[in-house]
Design an enzyme around this catalytic site. Structure first.
Site, short mmCIF file in Angstrom:
data_model
loop_
_atom_site.label_atom_id
_atom_site.label_comp_id
_atom_site.label_asym_id
_atom_site.label_seq_id
_atom_site.Cartn_x
_atom_site.Cartn_y
_atom_site.Cartn_z
N SER A 17 0.75 -1.10 0.04
CA SER A 17 0.02 0.00 0.05
C SER A 17 0.77 1.27 0.04
CB SER A 17 -1.01 -0.02 1.28
OG SER A 17 -1.43 1.34 1.48
N HIS A 55 -1.22 -1.24 -4.17
CA HIS A 55 -2.45 -0.79 -3.53
C HIS A 55 -2.66 0.45 -3.13
CE1 HIS A 55 -6.08 -2.00 -1.03
NE2 HIS A 55 -5.74 -1.10 0.05
N ASP A 87 -4.75 3.63 -1.70
CA ASP A 87 -5.77 3.93 -0.68
C ASP A 87 -6.22 5.42 -0.97
OD1 ASP A 87 -5.89 1.47 1.05
OD2 ASP A 87 -3.95 1.91 1.52
N MET A 116 -9.09 8.32 0.43
CA MET A 116 -9.74 8.51 1.78
C MET A 116 -10.41 10.09 1.45
SD MET A 116 -7.15 7.13 4.59
CE MET A 116 -6.41 5.42 4.46
N HIS A 176 -8.42 1.16 -3.65
CA HIS A 176 -9.30 1.17 -2.55
C HIS A 176 -9.95 2.19 -2.10
CE1 HIS A 176 -9.54 -0.09 2.03
NE2 HIS A 176 -10.83 -0.26 1.42
N MET A 194 -11.93 4.66 -0.04
CA MET A 194 -12.52 4.69 1.15
C MET A 194 -13.40 5.82 1.28
SD MET A 194 -9.56 3.11 3.45
CE MET A 194 -8.59 3.12 2.32
N MET A 248 -11.49 -6.16 5.43
CA MET A 248 -10.46 -5.37 6.30
C MET A 248 -10.15 -6.05 7.50
SD MET A 248 -10.11 -2.42 4.57
CE MET A 248 -9.17 -1.69 5.93
N ASP A 263 -6.68 -6.52 4.18
CA ASP A 263 -6.10 -5.50 4.13
C ASP A 263 -5.89 -4.99 5.51
OD1 ASP A 263 -4.97 -2.82 3.95
OD2 ASP A 263 -6.76 -2.24 2.63
C1 DX5 Z 1 -6.11 1.23 5.83
C2 DX5 Z 1 -5.83 1.04 4.29
C3 DX5 Z 1 -4.71 -0.09 4.21
C4 DX5 Z 1 -3.35 0.42 4.85
C5 DX5 Z 1 -2.82 -0.81 5.67
O1 DX5 Z 1 -7.34 2.10 5.91
O2 DX5 Z 1 -6.87 0.61 3.66
O3 DX5 Z 1 -4.46 -0.08 2.73
O4 DX5 Z 1 -2.50 1.31 3.94
O5 DX5 Z 1 -1.68 -0.35 6.09
P1 DX5 Z 1 -0.92 -1.30 7.06
O6 DX5 Z 1 -0.29 -2.45 6.21
O7 DX5 Z 1 0.12 -0.42 7.87
O8 DX5 Z 1 -1.77 -1.82 8.17
ZN ZN Z 2 -6.53 -0.40 1.71
#
Ligand code: DX5
Ligand code: ZN
Length: 219
Positions: A7, A32, A34, A36, A65, A67, A138, A176
């Protein structure tokens, strides 16, 4: 073979290209990405322009991903920016809108993913199984990297796998959050096929060795 998806949330964004090169050279399968929005999760990360730049930079599989609240509003923008897979959260909109967004992702020629927060029961995903190429389970609350793995979530994977097989549906299972060599082994044993790892890979002194370890390859 387990796929490893670092990620980029834990990468150094000022050196993003070099960070991508290092995990690619280290044998990562996917990247990956992310996204947000500060509403669906209490944090803000990166969005369409960064994905567009990454798409120009690498041919790695981009696992996006989302969010974000009401993700259907943005699937075409992320598709156009170069996502290979777009994963939306089941909890982020009404059932009807989630169905529509998953169908739209496939119509755009991308793989469709559906993510479940830790508190969402596995069977909430059942109405969507035929429309999803991947289910993301998750193992932390979405929003931040570096949190502790919630092992009690893992039985969801077996339930989802059994149910998908029973229906003759093939969909990938991704885990994840909080993945490290120890929790990766637990997730793989529980049926995960794609493991996302942010802080563990980007914080490792030898990223290639860590990616091999996460995959369960000790050679
Ligand atoms: C959390 C993200 C993950 C995050 C994982 O909201 O969706 O993808 O980057 O990070 P680690 O591997 O550090 O838990
Ligand atoms: Zn993620």
């Amino acid at each position: 073979m387990i796929k490893i998806a670092p990620s980029i949330l834990s990468a150094d964004f000022a050196r993003l290209g070099a960070e991508v090169d290092s995990v690619r050279a280290g044998g990562a399968d996917w990247l990956h990405f992310d996204v947000m929005d500060g509403i669906f999760v209490p944090n803000i990360s990166v969005g369409v322009p960064v994905l567009k730049s990454l798409r120009k930079y690498t041919d790695m599989f981009l696992d996006v991903h989302l969010m974000i609240d009401r993700p259907g509003r943005y699937v075409s923008a992320f598709s156009e920016a170069g996502a290979d897979l777009i994963c939306i959260h089941l909890e982020a909109d009404t059932e009807e809108s989630i169905h529509a967004a998953l169908r739209e992702i496939r119509r755009l020629g991308r793989k469709a993913g559906l993510a479940l927060k830790p508190a969402t029961p596995w069977d909430a995903a059942l109405p969507y199984l035929e429309e999803a190429d991947m289910i993301l389970v998750m193992t932390v609350e979405p929003g931040f990297g570096g949190q502790k793995f919630m092992a009690d979530i893992l039985p969801k994977l077996g339930r989802l796998r059994d149910c998908a097989e029973g229906l003759g549906i093939s969909c990938l299972l991704e885990v994840d959050g909080g993945v490290n060599p120890m929790t990766a082994a637990l997730a793989a044993a529980a049926g995960a096929e794609v493991l996302v790892a942010g802080s563990d890979v980007f914080g490792a002194p030898d990223r290639a060795a860590r990616i091999r370890e996460l995959r369960g390859d000790r050679t």
